[in-house]
Design a protein around this motif. Structure first.
Motif, PDB file in Angstrom:
ATOM      1  N   ASN A 168       0.618  -1.246  -0.357  1.00 31.59           N
ATOM      2  CA  ASN A 168      -0.075   0.256   0.055  1.00 31.59           C
ATOM      3  C   ASN A 168       0.863   0.907   0.192  1.00 31.59           C
ATOM      4  O   ASN A 168       0.985   2.626  -0.522  1.00 31.59           O
ATOM      5  N   GLU A 169       2.091   1.085   1.020  1.00 31.58           N
ATOM      6  CA  GLU A 169       2.867   2.439   0.708  1.00 31.58           C
ATOM      7  C   GLU A 169       3.162   2.259  -0.678  1.00 31.58           C
ATOM      8  O   GLU A 169       3.554   4.398  -0.696  1.00 31.58           O
ATOM      9  N   ALA A 172       0.991   4.910  -2.926  1.00 34.51           N
ATOM     10  CA  ALA A 172       0.906   5.727  -3.438  1.00 34.51           C
ATOM     11  C   ALA A 172       1.837   6.291  -4.090  1.00 34.51           C
ATOM     12  O   ALA A 172       1.697   7.928  -4.451  1.00 34.51           O
ATOM     13  N   SER A 242      -5.786   2.086   1.203  1.00 36.84           N
ATOM     14  CA  SER A 242      -6.235   3.215   0.973  1.00 36.84           C
ATOM     15  C   SER A 242      -5.904   3.058  -0.570  1.00 36.84           C
ATOM     16  O   SER A 242      -6.390   3.955  -1.186  1.00 36.84           O
ATOM     17  N   GLU A 243      -4.426   2.819  -1.106  1.00 38.29           N
ATOM     18  CA  GLU A 243      -4.462   2.419  -2.337  1.00 38.29           C
ATOM     19  C   GLU A 243      -5.476   1.295  -3.656  1.00 38.29           C
ATOM     20  O   GLU A 243      -5.338   1.471  -4.278  1.00 38.29           O
ATOM     21  N   ARG A 245      -8.272   0.809  -2.519  1.00 39.77           N
ATOM     22  CA  ARG A 245      -9.881   2.160  -2.589  1.00 39.77           C
ATOM     23  C   ARG A 245      -9.313   2.907  -3.821  1.00 39.77           C
ATOM     24  O   ARG A 245     -10.077   3.125  -5.304  1.00 39.77           O
ATOM     25  N   ALA A 246      -8.320   3.470  -3.807  1.00 35.29           N
ATOM     26  CA  ALA A 246      -8.041   4.775  -4.534  1.00 35.29           C
ATOM     27  C   ALA A 246      -8.309   3.419  -6.119  1.00 35.29           C
ATOM     28  O   ALA A 246      -8.668   4.059  -7.427  1.00 35.29           O
ATOM     29  N   LYS A 249     -12.080   3.689  -7.340  1.00 30.92           N
ATOM     30  CA  LYS A 249     -11.873   4.970  -7.468  1.00 30.92           C
ATOM     31  C   LYS A 249     -12.045   4.647  -9.055  1.00 30.92           C
ATOM     32  O   LYS A 249     -12.347   5.815  -9.521  1.00 30.92           O
ATOM     33  N   VAL A 261     -15.839   4.890   2.930  1.00 29.51           N
ATOM     34  CA  VAL A 261     -15.334   4.117   3.864  1.00 29.51           C
ATOM     35  C   VAL A 261     -16.114   4.143   5.692  1.00 29.51           C
ATOM     36  O   VAL A 261     -15.769   4.246   5.906  1.00 29.51           O
ATOM     37  N   THR A 263     -16.436   4.101   9.259  1.00 29.88           N
ATOM     38  CA  THR A 263     -15.184   3.939  10.122  1.00 29.88           C
ATOM     39  C   THR A 263     -15.914   2.354  10.595  1.00 29.88           C
ATOM     40  O   THR A 263     -16.858   2.097  11.344  1.00 29.88           O
TER      41      THR A 263
END
Length: 285
Positions: A168-169, A172, A242-243, A245-246, A249, A261, A263
């Protein structure tokens, strides 16, 4: 001490506490609800890997729930338990507690918190799901292969000498996307290995892996039915990465009005089971 216990009983009433367990292919999730139906008000919640030892993990989780309730002075209150998830049916039968179908549990949870939702996209350890909520619920699931799931992501991360969080890192920082098949880990490795050998940047490869997961999930499960309106992301992989999810999108750009998303999105199926526990089953000792 007796007066304090009586005060607790008067404050909380006699409605049983509700426990929902979601037993997946790689993890177990738990949510304990009080009088409130809101997940934010849960007395206890947890998410842990079971490493194929489901019964021991569940036993430990139930012990931790009991300890927490004891701390709250509520260890003697009646409890209703419901189990859901791909690995939960046999355990529910052996414990003689209600089993809730996963689509019912997650639909109940989303209806409670996000009634405006149109579609749920959920990735688990070894399955992927798209659930259409309107006009009537319909769930489409990839359950025959781990391609495009959390297990697939773990496998691809290993090829890049990292783990899912590291992937994931990396993603990005991507600049270029490459075509990678995610329908099967073997095919993906066939696509990925030459790119690694040619010196392709790891951030580009990481983002390409996530893009492949998104593309495969949408193409394979939607099968032409449009995804639009308000889309909810659920499940551990989409909650923690997060990536990823990106990538979804990007794949749905221009087609979706809103992405949400929640909580504690990784706990929603267990939350739905807890809500269902209020409707069925006998009080547990």
């Amino acid at each position: 001490m007796v007066e304090a216990a009586e005060a607790v009983t008067e404050t909380h009433g006699t409605k049983p506490l509700r426990v929902g367990l979601d037993i997946g292919s790689t993890t177990v999730k738990a949510v304990v609800l009080d009088q409130s139906d809101a997940l934010a008000d849960a007395l206890f919640s947890d998410y842990r890997r079971h490493h194929a030892n489901v019964r021991a993990t569940v036993a430990g989780l139930l012990a931790d729930i009991h300890k927490e309730l004891e701390k709250l002075g509520r260890g003697d209150e009646p409890i209703r338990l419901a189990i859901t998830g791909s690995g939960g049916l046999a355990l529910a039968d052996s414990l003689d507690v209600p089993f809730v179908q996963e689509v019912i549990a997650e639909t109940e949870a989303i209806d409670k918190e996000y009634p405006q939702a149109d579609v749920i996209i959920e990735l688990g350890g070894e399955d992927a799901k798209i659930t259409y909520l309107k006009p009537t619920p319909e769930q489409r699931m990839n359950g025959s292969c781990a391609g495009g799931t959390g297990a697939f992501i773990d496998q691809m991360a290993t090829l890049l000498d990292t783990d899912a969080a590291g992937l994931n890192e990396m993603a990005a920082q991507y600049e270029t996307l490459y075509p990678i098949a995610s329908r099967c880990g073997v095919f993906a490795k066939t696509d990925l290995q030459p790119l690694i050998n040619d010196g392709a940047a790891k951030p580009d490869l990481a983002a390409s892996i996530f893009t492949a997961v998104a593309t495969q999930t949408i193409a394979g499960l939607a099968s032409g039915r449009p995804i639009h309106g308000t889309v909810i992301f659920l499940g551990g992989p989409l909650f923690f990465m997060s990536e990823l999810r990106a990538a979804f999108k990007r794949a749905l750009d221009g087609k979706v009005d809103e992405f949400i998303v929640p909580t504690d999105a990784h706990l929603y199926v267990a939350y739905g089971a807890a809500l269902q526990a209020d409707q069925d089953g006998d009080d547990l000792d």
